[in-house]
Design an enzyme around this catalytic site. Sequence first.
Site, PDB file in Angstrom:
ATOM      1  N   GLY A  15       0.828  -1.212   0.000  1.00 30.55           N
ATOM      2  CA  GLY A  15       0.000   0.000   0.000  1.00 30.55           C
ATOM      3  C   GLY A  15       0.857   1.254   0.000  1.00 30.55           C
ATOM      4  N   ARG A  29      19.653   9.885  -3.647  1.00 28.23           N
ATOM      5  CA  ARG A  29      20.688  10.910  -3.446  1.00 28.23           C
ATOM      6  C   ARG A  29      21.839  10.391  -2.581  1.00 28.23           C
ATOM      7  NH1 ARG A  29      17.569  16.710  -3.729  1.00 28.23           N
ATOM      8  NH2 ARG A  29      17.097  16.446  -5.931  1.00 28.23           N
ATOM      9  N   ARG A  76       0.837  -4.942  -5.921  1.00 33.23           N
ATOM     10  CA  ARG A  76       0.882  -6.210  -5.194  1.00 33.23           C
ATOM     11  C   ARG A  76       1.085  -7.271  -6.273  1.00 33.23           C
ATOM     12  NH1 ARG A  76      -0.852  -4.476   0.021  1.00 33.23           N
ATOM     13  NH2 ARG A  76      -2.367  -2.806  -0.127  1.00 33.23           N
ATOM     14  N   ASP A 107       5.068  -5.120   6.027  1.00 33.81           N
ATOM     15  CA  ASP A 107       5.635  -6.428   6.387  1.00 33.81           C
ATOM     16  C   ASP A 107       5.495  -7.471   5.276  1.00 33.81           C
ATOM     17  OD1 ASP A 107       2.927  -6.542   6.776  1.00 33.81           O
ATOM     18  OD2 ASP A 107       3.028  -7.639   8.668  1.00 33.81           O
ATOM     19  N   THR A 130       4.093   2.437   6.113  1.00 33.41           N
ATOM     20  CA  THR A 130       2.679   2.048   6.124  1.00 33.41           C
ATOM     21  C   THR A 130       1.938   2.942   7.104  1.00 33.41           C
ATOM     22  OG1 THR A 130       1.119   0.376   6.921  1.00 33.41           O
ATOM     23  CG2 THR A 130       3.363   0.088   7.620  1.00 33.41           C
ATOM     24  N   ASP A 132      -0.460   2.135   8.783  1.00 31.86           N
ATOM     25  CA  ASP A 132      -0.968   1.327   9.914  1.00 31.86           C
ATOM     26  C   ASP A 132      -0.028   1.373  11.122  1.00 31.86           C
ATOM     27  OD1 ASP A 132      -2.854   0.641   8.033  1.00 31.86           O
ATOM     28  OD2 ASP A 132      -1.952  -1.302   7.587  1.00 31.86           O
ATOM     29  N   ASP A 134       2.209  -0.685  12.066  1.00 37.18           N
ATOM     30  CA  ASP A 134       2.172  -1.965  12.781  1.00 37.18           C
ATOM     31  C   ASP A 134       3.446  -2.792  12.621  1.00 37.18           C
ATOM     32  OD1 ASP A 134       1.814  -2.372  10.102  1.00 37.18           O
ATOM     33  OD2 ASP A 134       0.181  -3.803  10.286  1.00 37.18           O
ATOM     34  N   ARG A 176      -6.203  -1.264   9.383  1.00 40.34           N
ATOM     35  CA  ARG A 176      -6.393  -2.718   9.245  1.00 40.34           C
ATOM     36  C   ARG A 176      -6.474  -3.411  10.598  1.00 40.34           C
ATOM     37  NH1 ARG A 176      -2.750  -4.794   4.456  1.00 40.34           N
ATOM     38  NH2 ARG A 176      -1.301  -3.604   5.712  1.00 40.34           N
ATOM     39  N   GLY A 190      -9.910  14.144  20.786  1.00 36.52           N
ATOM     40  CA  GLY A 190     -10.720  14.192  22.004  1.00 36.52           C
ATOM     41  C   GLY A 190     -11.932  13.264  21.970  1.00 36.52           C
ATOM     42  N   LYS A 218     -22.460  15.632  28.874  1.00 34.72           N
ATOM     43  CA  LYS A 218     -22.003  15.777  27.483  1.00 34.72           C
ATOM     44  C   LYS A 218     -23.219  15.728  26.555  1.00 34.72           C
ATOM     45  CE  LYS A 218     -17.420  13.955  28.151  1.00 34.72           C
ATOM     46  NZ  LYS A 218     -16.336  13.121  27.740  1.00 34.72           N
TER      47      LYS A 218
HETATM   48  P1  ATP Z   1       0.761  -2.803   3.357  1.00 33.36           P
HETATM   49  O1  ATP Z   1       1.084  -2.911   4.833  1.00 33.36           O
HETATM   50  O2  ATP Z   1       0.529  -1.415   2.961  1.00 33.36           O
HETATM   51  O3  ATP Z   1      -0.280  -3.751   2.869  1.00 33.36           O
HETATM   52  P2  ATP Z   1       2.662  -4.707   2.524  1.00 33.36           P
HETATM   53  O4  ATP Z   1       4.076  -4.584   2.107  1.00 33.36           O
HETATM   54  O5  ATP Z   1       2.404  -5.490   3.771  1.00 33.36           O
HETATM   55  O6  ATP Z   1       2.095  -3.227   2.595  1.00 33.36           O
HETATM   56  P3  ATP Z   1       1.494  -6.815   0.883  1.00 33.36           P
HETATM   57  O7  ATP Z   1       0.460  -6.739  -0.182  1.00 33.36           O
HETATM   58  O8  ATP Z   1       1.246  -7.702   2.044  1.00 33.36           O
HETATM   59  O9  ATP Z   1       1.791  -5.308   1.323  1.00 33.36           O
HETATM   60  O10 ATP Z   1       2.863  -7.285   0.202  1.00 33.36           O
HETATM   61  C1  ATP Z   1       3.373  -6.628  -0.940  1.00 33.36           C
HETATM   62  C2  ATP Z   1       3.941  -7.636  -1.899  1.00 33.36           C
HETATM   63  O11 ATP Z   1       5.013  -8.356  -1.286  1.00 33.36           O
HETATM   64  C3  ATP Z   1       2.968  -8.718  -2.343  1.00 33.36           C
HETATM   65  O12 ATP Z   1       2.111  -8.295  -3.384  1.00 33.36           O
HETATM   66  C4  ATP Z   1       3.916  -9.798  -2.820  1.00 33.36           C
HETATM   67  O13 ATP Z   1       4.381  -9.540  -4.125  1.00 33.36           O
HETATM   68  C5  ATP Z   1       5.078  -9.666  -1.847  1.00 33.36           C
HETATM   69  N1  ATP Z   1       4.933 -10.686  -0.796  1.00 33.36           N
HETATM   70  C6  ATP Z   1       4.171 -10.636   0.319  1.00 33.36           C
HETATM   71  N2  ATP Z   1       4.236 -11.792   1.014  1.00 33.36           N
HETATM   72  C7  ATP Z   1       5.054 -12.603   0.293  1.00 33.36           C
HETATM   73  C8  ATP Z   1       5.519 -13.949   0.449  1.00 33.36           C
HETATM   74  N3  ATP Z   1       5.139 -14.699   1.491  1.00 33.36           N
HETATM   75  N4  ATP Z   1       6.343 -14.446  -0.489  1.00 33.36           N
HETATM   76  C9  ATP Z   1       6.731 -13.707  -1.539  1.00 33.36           C
HETATM   77  N5  ATP Z   1       6.307 -12.443  -1.755  1.00 33.36           N
HETATM   78  C10 ATP Z   1       5.504 -11.900  -0.875  1.00 33.36           C
END
Ligand code: ATP
Length: 328
Positions: A15, A29, A76, A107, A130, A132, A134, A176, A190, A218
Amino acid sequence: MKKQIKKIAVMTSGGDSPGMNAAIRAVIRTAVFYKLDPYGIYRGYQGLIEGDIERFTARDVSNIINRGGTILKTARSKEFRTVEGRKKAYEQLKKHDIDALVVIGGDGSFTGAQIFSKEFDFPVIGIPATIDNDIFGTDFSIGFDTASNTATEAIDKIRDTASSHDRLFFIEVMGRNAGFLALYSGIAGGAEEILIPEENIGIDRLVESLRRSKRAGKTSSIVVVAEGDKTGKNVFELAEYVEENLKEYESRVVIVGHIQRGGCPTTFDRVLASRLGVRAVEVLLDGESDVMVGFRNNTVEVTPLEEAIKLKREINKELLAIVDILTT
Ligand code: ATP
């Protein structure tokens, strides 16, 4: 002996989040500064598989530090989840003589990077981006600050109408399965109640608490709901349930949605992205791989990708505690 790094490539994956451009700029750079040849890969792993790769200069990243989204686009890729797909990706990197890869993403992107690095003994570094927030190993990921400011601004605006009409508003924010965005924007805005996946207060306790705050004087209330909250109801069902059980209020629902992902990155996100981008290239030059550069206790720190992927970033208990106090 490890191969000397001369050419590095950077990509954004998963994302998008505000500040990714500032990180791309910093990586390109820094590479130029250290006399490396930088490359940009478009559309994440899918673009890599398809050879959508370009040589970049320091000037190619002018005027992007202030822009949301990512000039490299993001995607993705299902194909990268297969060995055949990753083999194609490796062949593209070899074709361009690229020695190392910097992946800006979440992640999922790091999981892909780590698998790839192990399979082909290829140096990779992760930069957490991200909204999120997280990811383990960094107090803040790129984009979170901007997104939480956007969500807070939305809450502020809704508060005006909530108080003018004496209404109860349920405001759903992104995140998420993590409640960081809801918690930060909820405290800053708040909110009377903040529902996050990490702590399920239960709907009946929510109704009770809103009733108490009504009795305490309130006239309007705001409940911030994380999209992954664990009440078992979506935000509309939640509002309906509360309205049925708390006749004193008329309620409305607002889903803040994708505006949280866009817009100019805040100063904090731009500085964070710049620091992490610089450090990503420096750690590669120091011979490190399979690590994420993050920001902890006000310093840039390195965490093994394995930990960043597997360990869960816990919500700050102190923040949860102050919500109860401040909604008195
Ligand atoms: P966000 O947190 O915004 O969703 P993200 O990096 O976690 O970002 P994902 O869609 O989970 O987003 O992963 C991005 C891409 O990483 C996937 O489309 C895929 O190509 C690759 N990827 C994720 N998991 C795996 C995996 N287990 N093996 C190989 N490639 C992976």
